[in-house]
Structure formats: structure tokens, C-alpha cells
Scaffold this motif. Structure first.
Motif, PDB file in Angstrom:
ATOM      1  N   HIS A 145       0.811  -1.220   0.000  1.00  6.18           N
ATOM      2  CA  HIS A 145       0.000   0.000   0.000  1.00  6.18           C
ATOM      3  C   HIS A 145       0.842   1.265   0.000  1.00  6.18           C
ATOM      4  CE1 HIS A 145      -2.579   3.182   1.845  1.00  6.18           C
ATOM      5  NE2 HIS A 145      -3.391   2.734   0.904  1.00  6.18           N
ATOM      6  N   GLU A 146       1.868   1.315   0.819  1.00  7.99           N
ATOM      7  CA  GLU A 146       2.682   2.524   0.905  1.00  7.99           C
ATOM      8  C   GLU A 146       3.342   2.838  -0.435  1.00  7.99           C
ATOM      9  OE1 GLU A 146       6.691   4.089   3.199  1.00  7.99           O
ATOM     10  OE2 GLU A 146       5.406   2.622   4.237  1.00  7.99           O
ATOM     11  N   ALA A 147       3.813   1.804  -1.122  1.00 12.73           N
ATOM     12  CA  ALA A 147       4.426   2.007  -2.437  1.00 12.73           C
ATOM     13  C   ALA A 147       3.408   2.526  -3.443  1.00 12.73           C
ATOM     14  CB  ALA A 147       5.055   0.706  -2.933  1.00 12.73           C
TER      15      ALA A 147
ATOM     16  N   LEU B 136      -3.336  -1.738  -4.521  1.00 14.44           N
ATOM     17  CA  LEU B 136      -3.541  -0.750  -5.583  1.00 14.44           C
ATOM     18  C   LEU B 136      -5.023  -0.518  -5.832  1.00 14.44           C
ATOM     19  CD1 LEU B 136      -2.444   1.083  -7.810  1.00 14.44           C
ATOM     20  CD2 LEU B 136      -2.355  -0.929  -9.313  1.00 14.44           C
ATOM     21  N   MET B 137      -5.821  -1.589  -5.875  1.00  7.38           N
ATOM     22  CA  MET B 137      -7.256  -1.437  -6.099  1.00  7.38           C
ATOM     23  C   MET B 137      -7.897  -0.623  -4.974  1.00  7.38           C
ATOM     24  SD  MET B 137      -7.717  -2.837  -9.022  1.00  7.38           S
ATOM     25  CE  MET B 137      -6.072  -2.192  -9.349  1.00  7.38           C
ATOM     26  N   ALA B 138      -7.446  -0.881  -3.749  1.00  9.39           N
ATOM     27  CA  ALA B 138      -7.991  -0.151  -2.600  1.00  9.39           C
ATOM     28  C   ALA B 138      -7.660   1.335  -2.685  1.00  9.39           C
ATOM     29  CB  ALA B 138      -7.451  -0.751  -1.304  1.00  9.39           C
ATOM     30  N   GLU B 139      -6.441   1.658  -3.096  1.00 14.45           N
ATOM     31  CA  GLU B 139      -6.019   3.057  -3.151  1.00 14.45           C
ATOM     32  C   GLU B 139      -6.694   3.800  -4.302  1.00 14.45           C
ATOM     33  OE1 GLU B 139      -4.242   6.583  -2.021  1.00 14.45           O
ATOM     34  OE2 GLU B 139      -4.617   4.711  -0.937  1.00 14.45           O
TER      35      GLU B 139
ATOM     36  N   ALA C  73     -15.045  -4.076  -4.238  1.00 13.08           N
ATOM     37  CA  ALA C  73     -15.156  -4.338  -2.802  1.00 13.08           C
ATOM     38  C   ALA C  73     -14.601  -3.173  -1.988  1.00 13.08           C
ATOM     39  CB  ALA C  73     -14.425  -5.622  -2.438  1.00 13.08           C
ATOM     40  N   ALA C  74     -13.650  -2.444  -2.575  1.00 11.25           N
ATOM     41  CA  ALA C  74     -13.011  -1.334  -1.851  1.00 11.25           C
ATOM     42  C   ALA C  74     -13.770  -0.021  -2.002  1.00 11.25           C
ATOM     43  CB  ALA C  74     -11.583  -1.155  -2.352  1.00 11.25           C
ATOM     44  N   LEU C  75     -14.703   0.058  -2.949  1.00 10.49           N
ATOM     45  CA  LEU C  75     -15.449   1.302  -3.148  1.00 10.49           C
ATOM     46  C   LEU C  75     -16.303   1.641  -1.926  1.00 10.49           C
ATOM     47  CD1 LEU C  75     -16.626   0.985  -6.868  1.00 10.49           C
ATOM     48  CD2 LEU C  75     -14.956   2.596  -5.940  1.00 10.49           C
TER      49      LEU C  75
END
Length: 281
Positions: free
Chosen positions: A190-192, A245-248, A279-281
Motif C-alpha cells: 500500500h505505501e508504495a 492498488l485497487m484499494a487506493e 469491494a473497496a469502493l
């Protein structure tokens, strides 16, 4: 606006007889993007391209096209630049036939030059290519310089973003698997992802950054060379993991296009990416 997802490939990559059948099949899987591959040369005929474009429009599938792999923006030889320009114009012509508005192009190789020397050559080459593309009447086509996976290739994230500052319509093709491989697994998690996306927004501005083009796959790398081979999501030894990446992307509300380039499971893995995003939306 929301992110789009689909695979790269052509007829032999999927369970249908012709690329013209691709959009309906992909739409049935819940996908809405498709990148037609011309990596070995622009060999698609006008009739097939127009039929593919009509099928894509009817199925709500956005098309892009990958220009030939042997493009090298960093070669200063005039004859090489002439050939590269011809390859890109041919790719734009085929894209125009099929209604694709994005053409992905490789950045090039260092050829024993420093990264700065190669980048300056690439900037000059791309400036000439954009002018030539405009002159052929394809100014509406978005060229997408791609981040590359091998360490001795031009095309880390900053190099591609600098190329894209030449013209407002140039859009980066951020291949997260390539960036993972060329950094030997450093760009993972996530941080990257936050760091990379922040950098895109810093250079191009938030609105333009939010519409970037992308390739994604897990990639095996070697310590000396970087990218070795594309893998499937089922293996765990190498990354990158698509979920951070999808979450961000969902958190930011960005609407890029993600083209999955997994080894033989690009459609199935594109569906996985879309589900993670939703799912992350």
C-alpha cells in the motif's frame, strides 16, 4: 466515472474464433476494456478492425492498442527514428479504424548511454513523433509511453512521466508489474502504491493523473536484469499484489484503465482485479 478493467491479447489468447468476438465475451464476464496486441507488427486489416470497433461499441468495451514492441525512442539514429515513427503511425491508423483512443508505446533501451542521455534522446524523438502523428490526422489518439520492466531499459516512473510532460494528451501507461520487477520487488504494498500515485499527480496534476492507463500482472524478476516473465495471480512467490492498488484507486475516486497481462489468465485475473476494486469502493 469508475475504473475500467480488461485483458490484453488477441484471438489466440481467448476461447473465441476471432478478435471480433472478444468484446461480447468480455462484457459477459463483466469486463469493459480490451487491449488489442500489435506487439509483433500492425497486421490487422481495416475490415477486421472496424468490425472489432463496432462490436466493442455495442458491448460497452473501451479499446486500446499496443504498438509494436521494437519501438525505441532512445535510439538517435535518423533511420531508426523514421522506422519508429512509421510503426507508431501504423498503430494509430489501426486504432483509429477500431475506435481505440489509446496506443501504448515502449520507451526504449539505454544502448550503453547514461539514463539522462537516453532520456533526452527519447524526449526529442517523441516530440517529432507527436508532430508526425498530428500531421497524419491522428491528433485525437492518446499515446501512452509505458514503464518498462528491465533495469537496462528506459522507462522508470519518473522517466515516463517526464515524457508525458511534452504534450497534454500524452498519458502514462503505468505497468505496476514492470515497476515491481525493475526495483527487484521494492515497489510492493500500500505505501508504495500511495507513493507512486502521489508522484503521478504531482507531475501531471490530479485530473490528468486520475485517468492514467495501466498494465498489471505479477512478474518474476532476476537480481541483475529485472523482469524475467509474466505470471498468474495464483502464484505467491512474486508480486505485486493487486489488492493494495485497487484499494487506493477506489479511495481516491480515480478512473484509470487497467489492462491485465497475466500469463494466460489475463481475463480471469482482470475479473479478480475488478472485484477487489468494487469491494473497496
Amino acid at each position: 466515472m469508475s475504473a475500467k478493467f480488461g485483458p490484453a491479447g488477441n484471438a489466440e489468447s481467448f476461447p473465441y474464433k476471432s478478435s471480433v468476438d472478444a468484446p461480447r465475451w468480455l462484457s459477459g464476464l463483466g469486463l469493459d476494456a480490451y487491449e488489442y496486441q500489435c506487439g509483433k507488427g500492425v497486421n490487422v486489416g481495416e475490415d477486421t478492425a472496424r468490425k472489432l470497433g463496432a462490436a466493442a461499441a455495442a458491448s460497452g468495451v473501451a479499446l486500446s492498442l499496443h504498438a509494436p514492441y521494437f519501438i525505441n525512442l532512445a535510439n538517435p539514429d535518423p533511420e531508426s527514428l523514421k522506422k519508429t515513427t512509421g510503426y507508431i503511425i501504423a498503430a494509430c491508423r489501426a486504432a483509429d479504424w477500431m475506435g481505440a483512443v489509446r496506443v501504448v508505446i515502449h520507451s526504449g533501451a539505454l544502448m550503453k548511454r547514461t539514463r539522462r542521455q537516453a532520456q533526452d534522446i527519447a524526449l526529442n524523438s517523441l516530440r517529432e513523433i507527436v508532430s508526425a502523428v498530428d500531421g497524419e490526422g491522428f491528433g485525437h489518439i492518446t499515446l501512452c509511453p509505458e514503464t518498462m520492466g528491465k533495469i537496462n531499459q528506459l522507462g522508470d516512473l519518473d522517466e515516463v512521466l517526464e515524457l508525458c510532460t511534452l504534450d497534454e494528451r500524452l498519458t502514462p501507461c503505468i505497468d505496476f508489474g514492470h515497476l515491481y520487477a525493475r526495483t527487484l520487488g521494492e515497489l510492493e504494498g500500500h505505501e508504495a502504491c500511495v507513493r507512486m500515485l502521489d508522484r503521478v499527480a504531482e507531475v501531471l496534476g490530479e485530473e490528468r493523473a486520475s485517468r492514467f492507463h495501466s498494465h498489471f500482472s505479477k512478474i518474476q524478476f532476476t537480481p541483475n536484469g529485472g523482469e524475467k516473465m509474466h505470471l498468474t495471480f495464483d502464484q505467491d512467490e512474486f508480486g505485486p499484489d493487486p489488492e493494495p492498488l485497487m484499494a487506493e484507486i477506489a479511495r481516491r475516486g480515480w478512473s484509470p484503465t487497467f489492462i491485465c497481462e497475466s500469463a494466460g489468465t489475463q481475463a480471469e485475473d482482470a475479473v479478480t482485479m475488478k472485484k477487489l476494486y468494487q469491494a473497496a469502493l
